[in-house]
Motif scaffolding. Structure first.
Motif, PDB file in Angstrom:
ATOM      1  N   CYS A   6       0.746  -1.199  -0.008  1.00 14.24           N
ATOM      2  CA  CYS A   6       0.132   0.088   0.169  1.00 14.24           C
ATOM      3  C   CYS A   6       0.784   1.255   0.074  1.00 14.24           C
ATOM      4  O   CYS A   6       1.816   1.242   0.740  1.00 14.24           O
ATOM      5  CB  CYS A   6      -1.006  -0.014   0.988  1.00 14.24           C
ATOM      6  SG  CYS A   6      -1.667   1.494   1.421  1.00 14.24           S
ATOM      7  N   CYS A   9      -0.001   2.937   3.696  1.00 11.50           N
ATOM      8  CA  CYS A   9       0.516   2.434   5.001  1.00 11.50           C
ATOM      9  C   CYS A   9       1.325   1.232   4.804  1.00 11.50           C
ATOM     10  O   CYS A   9       1.804   0.705   5.765  1.00 11.50           O
ATOM     11  CB  CYS A   9      -0.867   1.805   5.757  1.00 11.50           C
ATOM     12  SG  CYS A   9      -1.633   0.523   5.081  1.00 11.50           S
ATOM     13  N   CYS A  49      -6.528  -1.785  -0.183  1.00  9.28           N
ATOM     14  CA  CYS A  49      -5.827  -1.938   0.933  1.00  9.28           C
ATOM     15  C   CYS A  49      -6.887  -2.374   2.090  1.00  9.28           C
ATOM     16  O   CYS A  49      -7.657  -1.215   2.433  1.00  9.28           O
ATOM     17  CB  CYS A  49      -4.905  -0.771   1.291  1.00  9.28           C
ATOM     18  SG  CYS A  49      -4.247  -1.049   3.023  1.00  9.28           S
ATOM     19  N   CYS A  52      -5.970   0.336   5.352  1.00 11.41           N
ATOM     20  CA  CYS A  52      -6.270   1.686   5.628  1.00 11.41           C
ATOM     21  C   CYS A  52      -7.403   2.097   4.538  1.00 11.41           C
ATOM     22  O   CYS A  52      -7.805   2.987   4.269  1.00 11.41           O
ATOM     23  CB  CYS A  52      -5.027   2.722   5.252  1.00 11.41           C
ATOM     24  SG  CYS A  52      -4.636   2.652   3.414  1.00 11.41           S
TER      25      CYS A  52
END
Ligand SMILES: [Zn+2]
Length: 424
Positions: A6, A9, A49, A52
């Motif tokens: 990601c 994050c 993701c 997040c």
């Protein structure tokens, strides 16, 4: 196989949302002598993701290969986009009380389509635009423009003693650029550093909620890395010290958000406050996103199937027209058109040409499909029986321009979100 991570994050990406096949960069228009050469394609596959909730396209190509010096997109070629920019500047000047002592910075300032209205008001400004051709046009208009990619490094340079924005920016405009930035954390962190304590940034981006609801799968292309909701933007912004101040819902690009943010420290110190109406607007958008299930895999299920249905409808339409001897030609060599045509596998046997007003595209060929780009006058001379408008978000404007130019009263169709004839 390398694990995909990601971009915000760093979690492993394993939840696939939609796969549009392998495609070349959507702005890689070809000259006649490039047609015989190999073309590089990259997977056009979007992931979610699940840590997040940022929906994203992994970067397979470096930004430098996508935004080449002759990158052919000039914002000023769309007159509705220029008036959108003009209204934005008027509203921003009023909102922040900008004047001759202020500093306005635009990130991805393109050919100066927006800063021209800042300059008109004698407000100091600086454009940052990595593509050479667009930056050159802006400078010819008298708009100071730096040919650089933006991030923390450039922000610190600009803010340093003797830098072009040493005192900080009162307004940073980042309209339709955040989604196109590979390192979204670094870009937002750069904004935090460039702002004056009382300064604000406005960020416009196509709203993920509208993209999913409207089946705008053709707005997925390699230069478009992040597909943002307000909740995800709030999360990423918080990680670099920015807080939401206001949000506006806009009709552009099929439904966009314009979000205003300020340094979190400025809100804590009371330098910037959030009026009750703004708090309500922010809460309403966050609630709508929550209700749609954007922070769960739910909202993303079925997107692939809806895209396939749109692709099949387009192919049926073009095949039927061909059988009936009706000539359908395209209008608008936009990035989203390339995603659609390449996903559907449409070539020049089904769509013989596409018209565009931009002289940088005329005489070239669409990536992968190799459909020639001609001027509107040339397209009219090919006597189309119907027009397929690829940039569906400006379809009504295109239809009006075509008729005003006296090219004919042919029916105009938009392909997305559902294939339909435009009224009038
Ligand atoms: Zn993440």
């Amino acid at each position: 196989m390398t694990l995909l991570r990601c971009r915000h994050c760093g979690s492993t990406l394993h939840h696939e949302v939609i796969d549009l096949g392998h495609q070349p960069p959507s702005n890689a228009y070809l000259s006649a002598d490039q047609l015989g050469r190999p073309e590089i394609t990259y997977p056009l596959k979007v992931y979610l993701c699940t840590s997040c909730w940022l929906m994203q396209l992994p970067a397979h190509a470096a930004a430098e290969t996508l935004f080449t010096p002759d990158y052919a997109y000039f914002s000023s070629t769309s007159s509705s986009w220029c008036s959108h920019a003009e209204r934005y500047v008027a509203a921003a000047v009023q909102r922040l009380g900008l004047g001759a002592e202020s500093m306005v910075v635009e990130l991805a300032s393109n050919d100066g389509y927006l800063l021209q209205y800042v300059l008109e008001r004698q407000i100091p400004c600086l454009g940052i635009e990595p593509t050479q051709a667009a930056a050159q046009l802006a400078r010819e208009r008298g708009i100071p423009t730096l040919e650089r990619f933006f991030g923390v490094e450039l922000a610190d340079e600009l803010r340093s003693e003797g830098g072009a924005v040493a005192g900080g920016a009162d307004l940073i405009a980042a309209n339709n650029v955040l989604a196109h930035v590979p390192d979204i954390n670094d870009f937002l962190a750069g904004i935090t550093r460039l702002l004056k304590p009382g300064g604000q940034v406005s960020i416009e981006f196509p709203h993920l909620l509208r993209l999913l609801a409207g089946n705008h799968f053709d707005t997925i292309y390699h230069e478009h890395y992040s597909y943002l909701s307000l909740a995800v933007l709030q999360r990423i912004a918080a990680s670099v010290g920015l807080s939401l101040v206001d949000v506006e819902e806009l009709p552009t690009h099929g439904g966009s958000l314009r979000v205003w943010l300020a340094p979190t420290a400025a809100l804590a110190d009371g330098v910037v406050s959030v009026p009750t109406e703004a708090q309500q607007r922010l809460a309403a958008v966050l609630r709508a996103e929550q209700a749609a299930g954007l922070e769960s895999p739910l909202a993303y299920a079925g997107f692939q199937q809806r895209a396939e249905a749109a692709k099949h409808a387009l192919l049926c339409f073009l095949l039927q027209a061909r059988e009936q001897g009706r000539r359908v030609l395209g209008y608008g060599a936009a990035a989203k058109g390339n995603t659609l045509l390449n996903y559907a596998g449409v070539r020049s046997d089904l769509l013989a040409a596409v018209a565009d007003k931009a002289s940088s595209k005329i005489g070239r060929f669409l990536p992968a499909s190799h459909i020639p780009v001609v001027s509107p006058a040339e397209l009219a001379a090919m006597a189309p029986d119907a027009l397929l408008v690829l940039p569906w978000n400006i379809a009504a404007e295109v239809q009006q321009q075509w008729r005003d130019a006296g090219y004919g009263e042919q029916p105009c169709y938009r392909a997305i979100p559902v294939l339909e004839q435009l009224p009038g």
